[in-house]
Write an enzyme that holds these catalytic residues in place. Structure first.
Site, mmCIF file in Angstrom:
data_model
loop_
_atom_site.group_PDB
_atom_site.id
_atom_site.type_symbol
_atom_site.label_atom_id
_atom_site.label_comp_id
_atom_site.label_asym_id
_atom_site.label_seq_id
_atom_site.Cartn_x
_atom_site.Cartn_y
_atom_site.Cartn_z
ATOM 1 N N SER A 172 -3.513 33.589 56.092
ATOM 2 C CA SER A 172 -3.225 34.901 56.978
ATOM 3 C C SER A 172 -4.357 34.900 57.875
ATOM 4 C CB SER A 172 -3.310 36.129 56.299
ATOM 5 O OG SER A 172 -4.658 36.260 55.496
ATOM 6 N N THR A 187 -2.471 38.485 51.483
ATOM 7 C CA THR A 187 -2.336 40.013 51.008
ATOM 8 C C THR A 187 -2.494 41.236 52.103
ATOM 9 O OG1 THR A 187 -4.755 40.074 51.016
ATOM 10 C CG2 THR A 187 -3.994 39.141 49.217
ATOM 11 N N GLY A 215 -2.882 31.785 51.123
ATOM 12 C CA GLY A 215 -4.151 32.012 51.899
ATOM 13 C C GLY A 215 -4.097 31.486 53.141
ATOM 14 N N SER A 271 -12.871 22.758 46.455
ATOM 15 C CA SER A 271 -14.284 22.477 47.164
ATOM 16 C C SER A 271 -14.880 21.518 46.591
ATOM 17 C CB SER A 271 -14.780 24.081 47.049
ATOM 18 O OG SER A 271 -16.193 23.950 47.588
ATOM 19 N N LYS A 304 -13.191 26.169 40.706
ATOM 20 C CA LYS A 304 -12.948 25.033 41.391
ATOM 21 C C LYS A 304 -13.080 23.701 40.643
ATOM 22 C CE LYS A 304 -12.399 27.156 45.550
ATOM 23 N NZ LYS A 304 -10.867 27.149 45.908
ATOM 24 N N TYR A 363 -17.318 30.939 40.804
ATOM 25 C CA TYR A 363 -16.554 29.898 41.749
ATOM 26 C C TYR A 363 -16.554 28.455 41.541
ATOM 27 C CZ TYR A 363 -15.532 28.283 46.539
ATOM 28 O OH TYR A 363 -15.129 27.435 47.411
#
Length: 264
Positions: free
Chosen positions: A21, A46, A19, A155, A173, A169
């Site tokens: 990018s 990705t 992650g 998170s 997490k 989510y």
């Protein structure tokens, strides 16, 4: 310029950051800081933006490479780790940062009663399964060399706080906490540490007005920068954190302890 203290010297080490990018995200900030401390870095995402990130790191004098991988697919995770080892000879540090909230504001809720099977599966796959797949692929080499650092980026949401309408989510997490603790117990005697970073509100170009307001409501009075979170991530990856494992590092400006607006 003074020499880097050995406790924070990553010369000769190899790091993989998922992650990574996004130019303004935690992943890329972590990759840059790892590289500044001497590590060779593999950035991944990705899209072909990862090649731009690798070029930026190289421009700073950091040894870097890039690899496109859809980490929903366990074979892609295997390929990512294989590519990292092929490029740099080993893998010492894994930062599992890939993930994405299902909603971005209380105005776009997706509570449990109306959540579809597909939405539930997607939330778990992109926030939990991806970290599992890459960690599973990375562990054999770390165990063989009796050294490794696994840093999971979770998170505060789902572990310490919650906000409305994003059960998938929050669940993913929260599950990262259990995975991190299990890793720490299972592999402590092999020289591998596993820790979890819990960021609160982060200032990015995509931050919504409601998120800015939530960051301003923390005791520190603002959202964190990606670099501030990356500093915690990278500490846990250094030799200086060799006796730190199975723990959570909360970077939320005091948000959770005072009951302010919960973080995403």
């Amino acid at each position: 310029m003074p020499a880097t203290p050995r406790a924070f010297d990553l010369t000769g080490q190899v790091a993989l950051v998922t992650g990574s990018s996004s130019e303004l995200g935690i992943g890329f900030a972590s990759a840059r800081l790892l590289g500044q401390l001497g590590a060779a870095v593999m950035v991944t995402g990705t899209t072909d933006r990862v090649y731009q990130r690798a070029e930026e790191l190289a421009g700073d004098g950091i040894v870097a490479d890039a690899y496109i991988a859809d980490l929903f697919d366990p074979t892609a995770a295997d390929g990512l780790v294989t590519a990292t080892v092929a490029a740099f000879g080993k893998l010492d540090i894994l930062v599992n940062n890939a993930g994405l909230a299902s909603v971005h504001s209380p105005e776009e809720p997706n509570p449990l009663m109306v959540m579809t099977d597909e939405e539930w599966s997607l939330a778990l796959r992109r926030n939990l399964h991806s970290a599992f797949y890459v960690t599973r692929a990375a562990l054999p080499g770390m165990v063989e060399r009796c050294y490794g650092r696994v840093v999971n980026v979770g998170s505060t949401a789902g572990v310490l706080t919650a906000y409305a309408g994003d059960v998938g989510y929050h669940t993913a997490k929260a599950a990262m906490l259990g995975m991190t603790r299990s890793l720490a117990v299972d592999y402590a005697k092999t020289g591998i540490t596993a820790n979890l970073v819990l960021p609160g509100w982060i200032a990015t170009a995509a931050q919504l007005p409601s998120e800015v307001a939530a960051g301003n409501a923390t005791p520190i009075g603002r959202s964190a920068t990606a670099h501030e979170v990356a500093s915690g991530v990278v500490y846990l990856a250094t030799p200086g954190a060799s006796y730190v494992t199975g723990t959570t590092l909360i970077i939320d400006g005091g948000n959770a302890i005072c009951g302010a607006t919960p973080a995403a």
